[in-house]
Write a protein that holds these residues in place. Structure first.
Motif, short mmCIF file in Angstrom:
data_model
loop_
_atom_site.label_atom_id
_atom_site.label_comp_id
_atom_site.label_asym_id
_atom_site.label_seq_id
_atom_site.Cartn_x
_atom_site.Cartn_y
_atom_site.Cartn_z
N LEU A 20 16.02 -17.62 32.76
CA LEU A 20 14.90 -18.49 32.42
C LEU A 20 15.41 -19.90 32.21
O LEU A 20 16.37 -20.12 31.47
CB LEU A 20 14.17 -17.99 31.18
CG LEU A 20 13.50 -16.62 31.32
CD1 LEU A 20 12.80 -16.24 30.02
CD2 LEU A 20 12.52 -16.61 32.47
N VAL A 21 14.75 -20.87 32.85
CA VAL A 21 15.16 -22.27 32.78
C VAL A 21 13.94 -23.11 32.44
O VAL A 21 12.90 -22.99 33.11
CB VAL A 21 15.78 -22.74 34.11
CG1 VAL A 21 16.11 -24.22 34.07
CG2 VAL A 21 17.01 -21.92 34.46
N THR A 22 14.09 -23.97 31.44
CA THR A 22 13.02 -24.89 31.07
C THR A 22 13.51 -26.33 30.98
O THR A 22 12.77 -27.21 30.52
CB THR A 22 12.38 -24.49 29.72
OG1 THR A 22 13.42 -24.47 28.71
CG2 THR A 22 11.70 -23.14 29.79
N VAL A 23 14.74 -26.59 31.41
CA VAL A 23 15.31 -27.94 31.36
C VAL A 23 14.41 -28.86 32.19
O VAL A 23 14.23 -28.62 33.41
CB VAL A 23 16.75 -27.95 31.91
CG1 VAL A 23 17.31 -29.36 31.92
CG2 VAL A 23 17.63 -27.01 31.09
N PRO A 24 13.81 -29.89 31.59
CA PRO A 24 12.81 -30.72 32.29
C PRO A 24 13.30 -31.28 33.63
O PRO A 24 12.53 -31.28 34.61
CB PRO A 24 12.50 -31.83 31.30
CG PRO A 24 12.77 -31.22 29.95
CD PRO A 24 13.95 -30.30 30.18
N GLU A 25 14.54 -31.74 33.71
CA GLU A 25 15.03 -32.33 34.96
C GLU A 25 15.14 -31.27 36.07
O GLU A 25 14.87 -31.56 37.24
CB GLU A 25 16.39 -33.00 34.75
CG GLU A 25 16.37 -34.17 33.79
CD GLU A 25 16.41 -33.74 32.31
OE1 GLU A 25 16.14 -34.61 31.46
OE2 GLU A 25 16.68 -32.56 32.01
N VAL A 26 15.55 -30.08 35.71
CA VAL A 26 15.69 -29.00 36.70
C VAL A 26 14.30 -28.55 37.15
O VAL A 26 14.05 -28.37 38.35
CB VAL A 26 16.50 -27.82 36.11
CG1 VAL A 26 16.55 -26.66 37.09
CG2 VAL A 26 17.90 -28.28 35.73
N VAL A 27 13.40 -28.37 36.21
CA VAL A 27 12.03 -27.97 36.55
C VAL A 27 11.40 -29.04 37.44
O VAL A 27 10.77 -28.71 38.46
CB VAL A 27 11.19 -27.73 35.28
CG1 VAL A 27 9.73 -27.52 35.63
CG2 VAL A 27 11.74 -26.53 34.50
N ALA A 28 11.58 -30.31 37.11
CA ALA A 28 11.01 -31.40 37.92
C ALA A 28 11.56 -31.38 39.34
O ALA A 28 10.83 -31.62 40.31
CB ALA A 28 11.27 -32.75 37.26
N ALA A 29 12.85 -31.09 39.50
CA ALA A 29 13.44 -31.01 40.84
C ALA A 29 12.81 -29.85 41.63
O ALA A 29 12.56 -29.98 42.84
CB ALA A 29 14.95 -30.83 40.74
N CYS A 30 12.53 -28.76 40.98
CA CYS A 30 11.90 -27.62 41.65
C CYS A 30 10.44 -27.92 42.00
O CYS A 30 9.96 -27.55 43.08
CB CYS A 30 12.03 -26.36 40.80
SG CYS A 30 13.75 -25.76 40.69
N VAL A 31 9.73 -28.57 41.10
CA VAL A 31 8.35 -28.97 41.39
C VAL A 31 8.33 -29.90 42.61
O VAL A 31 7.52 -29.73 43.53
CB VAL A 31 7.70 -29.64 40.17
CG1 VAL A 31 6.38 -30.33 40.54
CG2 VAL A 31 7.48 -28.63 39.05
N ALA A 32 9.24 -30.87 42.64
CA ALA A 32 9.30 -31.81 43.76
C ALA A 32 9.62 -31.08 45.07
O ALA A 32 9.03 -31.39 46.12
CB ALA A 32 10.32 -32.91 43.47
#
Length: 174
Positions: free
Chosen positions: A144-156
């Protein structure tokens, strides 16, 4: 690390959108071994083994939530991908999931794969369940990952790949 069953339970909690990025050309899901063998022999499949997943997707989409998936594939395709295309995709779509295909040859230049190019589920643009596999493609669990920068990269990346991928009913395997 959470189990595959715990990952599937995340479908009970998200509120809007679940998105899956698949990057592997082969998976070693134990419940799929017999169905793939039957398919290779040209035998029919009643999909009973698949019903728990289909019921989960029906329940989620009936509640107005979306479930989407992009399968990034190599060509020529593996037997596993051909089986997914021929057998597993239509029932999942009938249950409500939107599935698209994207050959690696059609990827834009400069793609950066977050999370070392591992598969992931993204729930409501804030929670990632990142797949961990053994050498035979069996799911060992999800991180499980919630790190904002990682999540943002996946959203992009999702937002970049989704419009490039071909809807299942329009996609022909080579």
């Amino acid at each position: 690390m959470i189990t595959p069953e715990q990952r599937d339970a995340l479908f009970d909690d998200f509120t809007r959108d679940a998105f899956h990025l698949e990057l592997r050309d082969q998976y070693g899901v134990p419940s799929e071994t017999d169905p793939i063998t039957r398919w290779q022999r040209g035998e029919p499949d009643d999909l009973a083994w698949f019903e728990p997943w289909l019921e989960r997707i029906r329940r989620v989409t009936a509640a107005g939530r979306t479930v989407r998936r992009v399968r990034v594939i190599s060509e020529p395709v593996t037997d596993y991908i051909r089986w997914e295309h021929d057998i597993a995709t239509e029932p999942t779509m009938a249950a409500g999931e939107d599935i698209r295909w994207l050959p690696r040859r059609a990827l834009p230049d400069g793609i950066v794969w977050p999370l070392d190019g591992r598969d992931w589920w993204l729930f409501d643009d804030h929670l990632l369940a990142v797949g961990t596999f053994d050498d035979d493609g069996r799911v060992l669990g999800s991180e499980l990952v919630t790190v904002p920068e990682v999540v943002a990269a996946c959203v992009a990346l999702r937002d970049r790949l989704w419009p490039l991928a071909t809807p299942h009913r329009e996609f022909k395997l080579i």
